[in-house]
Design a protein around this motif. Structure first.
Motif, mmCIF file in Angstrom:
data_model
loop_
_atom_site.group_PDB
_atom_site.id
_atom_site.type_symbol
_atom_site.label_atom_id
_atom_site.label_comp_id
_atom_site.label_asym_id
_atom_site.label_seq_id
_atom_site.Cartn_x
_atom_site.Cartn_y
_atom_site.Cartn_z
ATOM 1 N N TRP A 107 0.845 -1.198 0.000
ATOM 2 C CA TRP A 107 0.000 0.000 0.000
ATOM 3 C C TRP A 107 0.878 1.244 0.000
ATOM 4 O O TRP A 107 1.855 1.330 0.747
ATOM 5 N N TYR A 108 0.534 2.207 -0.839
ATOM 6 C CA TYR A 108 1.242 3.478 -0.917
ATOM 7 C C TYR A 108 0.291 4.606 -0.509
ATOM 8 O O TYR A 108 -0.891 4.578 -0.845
ATOM 9 N N LYS A 109 0.848 5.618 0.158
ATOM 10 C CA LYS A 109 0.036 6.787 0.527
ATOM 11 C C LYS A 109 0.823 8.071 0.328
ATOM 12 O O LYS A 109 2.007 8.160 0.673
ATOM 13 N N LYS A 110 0.134 9.075 -0.242
ATOM 14 C CA LYS A 110 0.720 10.411 -0.429
ATOM 15 C C LYS A 110 -0.303 11.453 -0.020
ATOM 16 O O LYS A 110 -1.456 11.417 -0.464
ATOM 17 N N SER A 111 0.117 12.414 0.796
ATOM 18 C CA SER A 111 -0.744 13.531 1.196
ATOM 19 C C SER A 111 -0.341 14.792 0.436
ATOM 20 O O SER A 111 0.834 14.989 0.112
ATOM 21 N N PHE A 112 -1.324 15.644 0.168
ATOM 22 C CA PHE A 112 -1.037 16.906 -0.512
ATOM 23 C C PHE A 112 -2.119 17.923 -0.173
ATOM 24 O O PHE A 112 -3.205 17.583 0.291
ATOM 25 N N ILE A 113 -1.791 19.185 -0.380
ATOM 26 C CA ILE A 113 -2.721 20.282 -0.142
ATOM 27 C C ILE A 113 -3.244 20.768 -1.494
ATOM 28 O O ILE A 113 -2.478 20.973 -2.428
ATOM 29 N N TYR A 114 -4.553 20.961 -1.569
ATOM 30 C CA TYR A 114 -5.172 21.382 -2.824
ATOM 31 C C TYR A 114 -6.020 22.620 -2.599
ATOM 32 O O TYR A 114 -6.801 22.697 -1.649
ATOM 33 N N GLU A 115 -5.849 23.585 -3.498
ATOM 34 C CA GLU A 115 -6.698 24.770 -3.481
ATOM 35 C C GLU A 115 -7.630 24.706 -4.685
ATOM 36 O O GLU A 115 -7.182 24.690 -5.831
ATOM 37 N N PRO A 116 -8.928 24.648 -4.480
ATOM 38 C CA PRO A 116 -9.877 24.457 -5.592
ATOM 39 C C PRO A 116 -9.784 25.545 -6.646
ATOM 40 O O PRO A 116 -9.426 26.689 -6.364
ATOM 41 N N SER A 117 -10.100 25.161 -7.878
ATOM 42 C CA SER A 117 -10.124 26.096 -8.995
ATOM 43 C C SER A 117 -11.376 25.802 -9.811
ATOM 44 O O SER A 117 -12.159 24.909 -9.488
ATOM 45 N N ASP A 118 -11.545 26.521 -10.906
ATOM 46 C CA ASP A 118 -12.709 26.289 -11.762
ATOM 47 C C ASP A 118 -12.373 25.340 -12.915
ATOM 48 O O ASP A 118 -13.103 25.259 -13.904
ATOM 49 N N GLN A 119 -11.268 24.618 -12.785
ATOM 50 C CA GLN A 119 -10.864 23.688 -13.822
ATOM 51 C C GLN A 119 -11.164 22.241 -13.422
ATOM 52 O O GLN A 119 -11.531 21.959 -12.272
ATOM 53 N N ARG A 120 -11.010 21.343 -14.398
ATOM 54 C CA ARG A 120 -11.164 19.920 -14.142
ATOM 55 C C ARG A 120 -9.812 19.334 -13.739
ATOM 56 O O ARG A 120 -8.764 19.785 -14.199
ATOM 57 N N ALA A 121 -9.848 18.335 -12.880
ATOM 58 C CA ALA A 121 -8.612 17.746 -12.359
ATOM 59 C C ALA A 121 -8.587 16.243 -12.635
ATOM 60 O O ALA A 121 -9.611 15.556 -12.492
ATOM 61 N N PHE A 122 -7.422 15.757 -13.032
ATOM 62 C CA PHE A 122 -7.218 14.336 -13.319
ATOM 63 C C PHE A 122 -5.985 13.842 -12.566
ATOM 64 O O PHE A 122 -4.954 14.526 -12.524
ATOM 65 N N LEU A 123 -6.110 12.648 -12.004
ATOM 66 C CA LEU A 123 -4.986 11.977 -11.365
ATOM 67 C C LEU A 123 -4.424 10.983 -12.371
ATOM 68 O O LEU A 123 -5.130 10.076 -12.827
ATOM 69 N N TYR A 124 -3.144 11.165 -12.752
ATOM 70 C CA TYR A 124 -2.530 10.426 -13.850
ATOM 71 C C TYR A 124 -1.375 9.579 -13.329
ATOM 72 O O TYR A 124 -0.516 10.065 -12.577
ATOM 73 N N PHE A 125 -1.340 8.311 -13.749
ATOM 74 C CA PHE A 125 -0.264 7.391 -13.398
ATOM 75 C C PHE A 125 0.436 6.939 -14.685
ATOM 76 O O PHE A 125 -0.202 6.411 -15.593
ATOM 77 N N GLY A 126 1.760 7.105 -14.737
ATOM 78 C CA GLY A 126 2.506 6.639 -15.897
ATOM 79 C C GLY A 126 2.507 5.136 -16.025
ATOM 80 O O GLY A 126 2.428 4.599 -17.132
ATOM 81 N N ALA A 127 2.583 4.432 -14.898
ATOM 82 C CA ALA A 127 2.463 2.972 -14.859
ATOM 83 C C ALA A 127 2.553 2.512 -13.413
ATOM 84 O O ALA A 127 3.277 3.096 -12.595
ATOM 85 N N VAL A 128 1.811 1.444 -13.125
ATOM 86 C CA VAL A 128 1.854 0.779 -11.826
ATOM 87 C C VAL A 128 1.868 -0.714 -12.113
ATOM 88 O O VAL A 128 1.025 -1.216 -12.864
ATOM 89 N N ASN A 129 2.793 -1.431 -11.525
ATOM 90 C CA ASN A 129 2.876 -2.869 -11.772
ATOM 91 C C ASN A 129 2.386 -3.657 -10.539
ATOM 92 O O ASN A 129 3.022 -3.636 -9.502
ATOM 93 N N TYR A 130 1.171 -4.310 -10.641
ATOM 94 C CA TYR A 130 0.515 -4.657 -11.880
ATOM 95 C C TYR A 130 -0.981 -4.319 -11.769
ATOM 96 O O TYR A 130 -1.575 -3.789 -12.686
ATOM 97 N N ASP A 131 -1.540 -4.675 -10.618
ATOM 98 C CA ASP A 131 -2.956 -4.426 -10.327
ATOM 99 C C ASP A 131 -3.022 -3.238 -9.372
ATOM 100 O O ASP A 131 -2.597 -3.337 -8.221
ATOM 101 N N ALA A 132 -3.557 -2.122 -9.868
ATOM 102 C CA ALA A 132 -3.617 -0.896 -9.069
ATOM 103 C C ALA A 132 -5.050 -0.587 -8.696
ATOM 104 O O ALA A 132 -5.918 -0.477 -9.567
ATOM 105 N N LYS A 133 -5.308 -0.453 -7.414
ATOM 106 C CA LYS A 133 -6.590 0.030 -6.913
ATOM 107 C C LYS A 133 -6.324 1.379 -6.251
ATOM 108 O O LYS A 133 -5.484 1.474 -5.349
#
Length: 602
Positions: A111-137
């Motif tokens: 299990w991996y965990k990352k925390s971050f601070i986000y300030e909302p905007s009027d744009q759309r946001a996507f979480l992108y992964f270049g690759a995870v081996n093998y089964d990512a939930k």
């Protein structure tokens, strides 16, 4: 983006139209290299979970309060048996095997965990992964946002309505357990690196944005450019401006009701090649969104036994490469590591690389674009899999689709490969022919290939695999002098092929421990490997339909199949260069062959 971190041309359009996703995935965003994004790379907290206690309860049912909730005790009496904040850290991107000695052979869930601070905007946001081996939930703030199967292709999820002002956290359950229904399957001759092996990004885009596009020369043409642009959002019919300033191209495109705008124009271009790796700045603008890319234009075709680059016959002086970093032995994680490998290939005299046996990091392909190195890119349909299982085919097809989606605008990629060393049977051939049809639907501008195996008949090495009928270029793996015969015996081997198509010897070679010397007949010495190359090259000179080679392999790499103490030590030693960057004697044999072999053929 204000983010602070705590620590239809039918063939071209079909790749977009048929982009069926895994659970809850958004359609793939392309050209992440040039999009504005904030990285989530760096130190992530991790928990090793071999029993999957963080996912299942003791009845082996999915636990709604698993590790993904990142629960904290509210009173001194609360029972919570994990704590990300007190757990160790792993680098992302990276594999866990080479970061922690105690995880070198580990296969299972982390299990991996990352925390971050986000300030909302009027744009759309996507979480992108270049690759995870093998089964990512993947979970955001304790809620599952989706999952992805496959260890070498990118994926993303829209998280616009799931982010909150202030602190957020991402948890990823990564499982690299080998399974018979996986692609690749349980048995492979490379290391099963586990982890979040490529970059993670949070990207913001306008409410209507340019999600994907394909801009390439029409097959068979040096002047006609075709393609498409796909918008995503509410304003799907808003205009798209396409500009290639250096080529004096400026067009306004009108998408249809689905957001698809067709591209078609004629222009005079300086064509990309290994001698002239010309890339044009291409700009696409629609509403508030603009993306830029660096695209080369070239044609690639076959005619009889010839491969034609921009209409001229070319010989592919290649080498096979695994996505393994020099000196660390782990998964490649940075452009500089890609550049090291490609510079070694260039020093060898290569104009071509086979990126085995799976899609490599996008940095590798983009660097090849810049350096003028042609690329064979393949999916990990490898050895023996369950050919009659529809879900296995769907998995392979999805990995093929994701590979092509990401790299379809890279001029360096001249071949898509659907398989490596698969045993011949009717179900296997049907499976692979279906993949070939899919690949042609997604992208009809490139050549299709696969690494097949020959057989012996009447003193000849014979190529007559029925899959060859569907391929543009025949790849053949042949280990004369290593898995059969002596090195000297290879020189006189003769070949026959039933197809009037180009042949690339996609693998040959033998193993040597760098620094081990002895008689040429002594296995594992540099002299033995040197003779394997010397006499195989004599054989190559007598194959009239040969149009390229990618010997196995550039550099030694980890493989759990290779335990011989003091020689292999869990390395495949067939590299021409050691894992520490020292060139073996065979390197210079191949370099000499390439220096004497003309690139342009008569």
């Amino acid at each position: 983006m204000k983010i602070l971190f705590k620590t239809c041309m039918a063939a071209l359009c079909s790749i977009m139209l048929l982009n069926v996703q895994a659970q809850n995935e958004s359609p793939l965003l392309t050209n992440m290299t040039n999009r504005e994004a904030m990285t989530l790379d760096g130190k992530w907290r991790y928990i090793v979970d071999p029993m999957e206690n963080g996912y299942y309860n003791y009845r082996y049912k999915v636990n709604p309060n698993g590790y993904f909730k990142d629960q904290k005790p509210e009173t001194v009496s609360d029972l919570i048996e994990y704590d990300f904040d007190k757990s160790g850290q792993l680098n992302v991107p990276g594999d866990w095997n080479t970061q922690r000695e105690d995880l070198f052979f580990y296969e299972g869930t982390v299990w991996y965990k990352k925390s971050f601070i986000y300030e909302p905007s009027d744009q759309r946001a996507f979480l992108y992964f270049g690759a995870v081996n093998y089964d990512a939930k993947v979970y955001l703030n304790g809620e599952k946002i989706g999952e992805h199967i496959g260890g070498f292709t990118p994926f993303n999820f829209e998280v616009t309505n799931l982010l909150k002002a202030g602190e957020n956290f991402v948890v990823v359950k990564v499982d690299n357990t080998r399974k018979s229904e996986s692609i690749p399957t349980k048995n492979s001759d490379w290391y099963n690196f586990g982890g979040i092996t490529r970059s993670v990004k949070l990207v913001e885009v306008p409410k209507t944005f340019i999600r994907d596009y394909a801009i390439q020369l029409k097959k068979g043409s040096k002047t006609d450019v075709e393609g498409w642009v796909q918008l995503d959002g509410a304003q799907l019919t808003q205009k798209v401006q396409l500009e290639i300033p250096e080529a004096r191209v400026k067009l306004t495109l009108t998408p249809d009701a689905t957001g698809l705008a067709k591209v078609s124009f004629k222009t005079k271009l300086s064509l990309w090649s290994d001698k002239n790796p010309k890339l044009y700045e291409v700009s696409l603008t629609s509403g508030d969104d603009q993306v830029k890319d660096q695209i080369g234009f070239r044609s690639i075709e076959t005619r009889g036994n010839d491969i034609l680059l921009n209409g001229e016959p070319v010989f592919l002086k290649g080498i096979s490469i695994h996505e393994v970093a020099a000196f660390t032995g782990g998964r490649v994680i940075a452009p500089e590591q890609c550049l090291t490998l490609l510079n070694w290939a260039r020093d060898l005299g290569c104009n071509f690389v086979r990126l085995a046996h799976y899609p490599h990091n996008e940095d590798m392909v983009r660097l090849a674009d810049q350096m003028g190195i042609m690329v064979w890119s393949e999916i990990p349909v490898y050895w023996t899999i369950d050919w009659e299982n529809q879900s296995v085919f769907d998995n392979a097809q999805n990995q093929l689709r994701e590979m092509i989606t990401r790299d379809k605008n890279r001029a360096a990629v001249i071949m898509w490969s659907v398989a490596n060393e698969t045993p011949i049977s009717d179900p296997r051939t049907d499976f692979l022919k279906r993949l070939v049809v899919s690949a042609r639907d997604y992208d009809n501008t490139r050549l299709l290939t696969g690494a097949l195996e020959p057989h012996s008949e009447d003193g000849y090495r014979v190529i007559d695999d029925a899959l060859g009928e569907s391929l543009d270029v025949i790849g053949i793996n042949n280990y004369c002098g290593w898995y059969g015969g002596t090195p000297v015996s290879c020189a006189g081997v003769e070949w026959k092929m039933i197809y009037d198509k180009p042949l690339v010897i996609s693998e040959f070679g033998g193993g040597a421990l760098q620094g081990l010397h002895g008689l040429p007949e002594e296995r594992w010495t540099e002299e033995y490997q040197e003779d394997v190359y010397k006499y195989n090259i004599e054989m190559l000179k007598n194959i009239p339909f040969l149009r390229g080679t990618t010997p196995w392999i550039l550099m030694d790499f980890y493989s759990a199949r290779r335990p011989l103490p003091d020689i292999q030590d869990f390395f495949n030693r067939k590299g021409l260069i050691s894992d520490q960057g020292v060139k073996k004697k065979a390197f210079f044999v191949l370099k000499k062959y390439y220096s004497e072999k003309p690139i342009q053929l008569d």
